[in-house]
Write an enzyme that holds these catalytic residues in place. Structure first.
Site, PDB file in Angstrom:
ATOM      1  N   CYS B  88       0.856  -1.176   0.000  1.00  0.00           N
ATOM      2  CA  CYS B  88       0.000   0.000   0.000  1.00  0.00           C
ATOM      3  C   CYS B  88       0.896   1.231   0.000  1.00  0.00           C
ATOM      4  CB  CYS B  88      -0.885  -0.011   1.248  1.00  0.00           C
ATOM      5  SG  CYS B  88      -1.866   1.471   1.438  1.00  0.00           S
ATOM      6  N   LEU B  89       1.068   1.841  -1.165  1.00  0.00           N
ATOM      7  CA  LEU B  89       1.934   3.024  -1.282  1.00  0.00           C
ATOM      8  C   LEU B  89       1.390   3.893  -2.410  1.00  0.00           C
ATOM      9  CD1 LEU B  89       4.599   4.464  -0.433  1.00  0.00           C
ATOM     10  CD2 LEU B  89       5.743   3.153  -2.216  1.00  0.00           C
TER      11      LEU B  89
END
Lengths: 283, 243
Positions: B88-89
């Site tokens: 998750c970025l």
């Protein structure tokens, strides 16, 4: 062979899902006029029909819109619509003026502003393909001799979906997007009062992402850089719920006194299309 | 136009190979659109000394769409799935920009390891542990780094146990030093017990220290020693205001 067929179906489905997702993200419903990135000229009656059962403010405004603006081009709403409408509109107006020298001058203008990319310090491997896409298109338009053929070439380039992708037109649009961002960064005094919190850095990092839409600041920058000096004006028709029976019209004046042509953009919240005035319409 | 993508990828790969400072590597088989990248766990974190392998797929629309990346190496981190390696970025989704590269994306992942963001988690369980039990988080992250990423085993209590623990230890050490400095100042460099013997008789500590100074007591480097009775009398006299 069964496997191949299966994979192909998967690919198609995933592409469709992707497009559906893009449309959802664009926050709007895109009618399936013809599935193009830039459509043919369509009657603005179609816009009026879209709102036939909708909001009364829109019904009145779209009815009046078609009196003055007979045609429009539907621009694909994938986050690039504003850039796509401006860039296509600019070259289309230059072609319509029928003077090859205007196209040559525009090519020169692009090459001048490409200095922004060089000065940005970003490695040329990143942006040379985008510059090349614009050069290739302008060379093609210049070498094509008839107006109709030029328009056809422009239409094809902006709708290019080579290899299941619209990479060619994406390169054009990305070129424009980064020219705008770097132009704003090089001229912060001119723009800082118009961006959120006066932060040019924050505005430009957002503008440089793939999902940032064009807004009035970036449209103004595009105009200052590429259309104003060409004597091309921009007019935006705002179709929204504001008070009045007609779209709200706003013009960006060109730097030269003589206006050669006008790019008319039809704005609905979150989306730009192109519009074309009727010959006898008030300007 | 798909050849532009291949050309750019070849240049990007060459650029990574020619950079031996960042310790970023990429390798690929026949298909240069499917790569394995790697980077080192950042120093001062539980991941230090580990090598993290990333699976990279270059989409058809690259660079207009981000590379698709996931951790092949299992990692205990709130923004990476401990099960699947999914990341998750925002740089790899909505904040992707076509001026970014595979190398800059790998550097972003390396930096993500130093800056966990438990409030925007990919793995809720890991995020919860980081927020509620940071020491345990550091321990598990270091264990996983040892087990899966080849990081040297951490000797707990001696070498760095991780970012959180290390910073807590630094803090503890700092306050101990501060206490020490404060104590030295309060006791004028004399042994605490020797001063306190007089304080317990009902005298103010500052006055006791002043009396020690007046009489000229040897501080003996702060160590305790048996004070001669004569000196004790002098100090008492001083404290009682006798000439």
């Amino acid at each position: 062979m069964e496997d191949t067929g299966h994979n192909h179906m998967d690919k198609t489905t995933s592409r469709d899902e992707e497009l559906a997702e893009q449309r959802r993200l664009a926050g709007e419903y895109v009618p399936a006029y013809d599935g193009l990135l830039v459509s043919q000229k369509l009657s603005t009656e179609l816009i009026h029909e879209e709102y036939a059962t909708g909001d009364i403010a829109y019904q009145v405004k779209t009815s009046n819109l078609s009196k003055d603006f007979g045609f429009f081009r539907k621009i694909r709403g994938d986050g690039n619509c504003g850039f796509r409408a401006f860039y296509f509109g600019l070259l289309e107006v230059l072609i319509e003026l029928g003077d090859e020298n205007l196209l040559k001058a525009q090519k020169t203008r692009f090459n001048e502003v490409n200095g922004l990319l060089v000065r940005s310090g970003v490695d040329s491997i990143i942006w040379e393909d985008w510059v090349e896409a614009t050069n290739r298109l302008l060379n093609l338009l210049i070498s094509t001799k008839h107006k109709e053929e030029r328009l056809e070439a422009l239409f094809t380039a902006f709708n290019n979906e080579d290899d299941m992708s619209d990479e060619h037109s994406r390169e054009l649009l990305t070129h424009l997007r980064f020219l705008i961002s770097y132009h704003i960064k090089e001229n912060p005094e001119q723009y800082k009062h118009f961006v959120p919190d006066g932060s040019i850095d924050a505005y430009c990092s957002s503008l440089e992402t793939v999902s940032a839409e064009m807004d009035e600041v970036s449209l103004t920058a595009a105009h200052n850089m590429l259309s104003s000096a060409a004597g091309i004006n921009i007019e935006v028709l705002y179709l929204d719920r504001s008070i009045g029976n007609s779209v709200t019209r706003h013009k960006w004046e060109p730097e030269k006194e003589k206006v050669r042509g006008v790019i008319t953009m039809l704005f609905r919240p979150g989306h730009y299309d192109l519009a074309y005035p009727r010959e006898n319409a008030p300007s | 136009m798909a050849s532009n993508r291949a050309r750019r990828m070849r240049k990007e790969i060459a650029d990574i190979h020619s950079d031996d400072v960042s310790k970023i590597t990429v390798s690929h088989g026949d298909d240069i659109m499917h790569l394995k990248g790697s980077f080192q766990g950042p120093p001062g974190t539980p991941y230090e000394g580990g090598t993290y392998v990333i699976d990279i797929s270059i989409p058809q629309e690259y660079p207009f769409r981000p590379p698709i990346m996931k951790f092949d190496t299992k990692v205990w981190h709130p923004n990476v799935s401990s099960q699947t390696g999914a990341i998750c970025l925002d740089t790899l989704s909505s904040a992707w920009s076509p001026v970014l590269t595979v190398k800059s994306a790998l550097l972003s992942l390396q930096s993500l390891l130093s800056t966990p963001e438990p409030n925007d988690p990919q793995d809720a369980e890991v995020a919860k542990m980081l927020k509620e039990r940071p020491k345990e988080f550091d321990r598990v992250a270091a264990e996983w780094a040892n087990k899966y990423a080849g990081a040297p085993r951490k000797d707990r209590g001696e070498s760095s146990g991780g970012a959180t623990e290390e910073s807590m230890r630094r803090k503890a050490r700092k306050s101990k030093e501060e206490e020490e400095a404060e104590r030295v100042a309060q006791y004028g460099g004399y042994n605490e017990r020797m001063i306190d013997d007089f304080v317990s008789m009902g005298f103010d500590r500052d006055r006791v220290v002043a009396a020690f100074d007046f009489v000229g007591i040897d501080n003996n480097g702060g160590e305790w020693y048996e004070m001669e009775e004569a000196y004790m009398g002098d100090i008492t006299a001083r404290l009682l205001g006798e000439p």
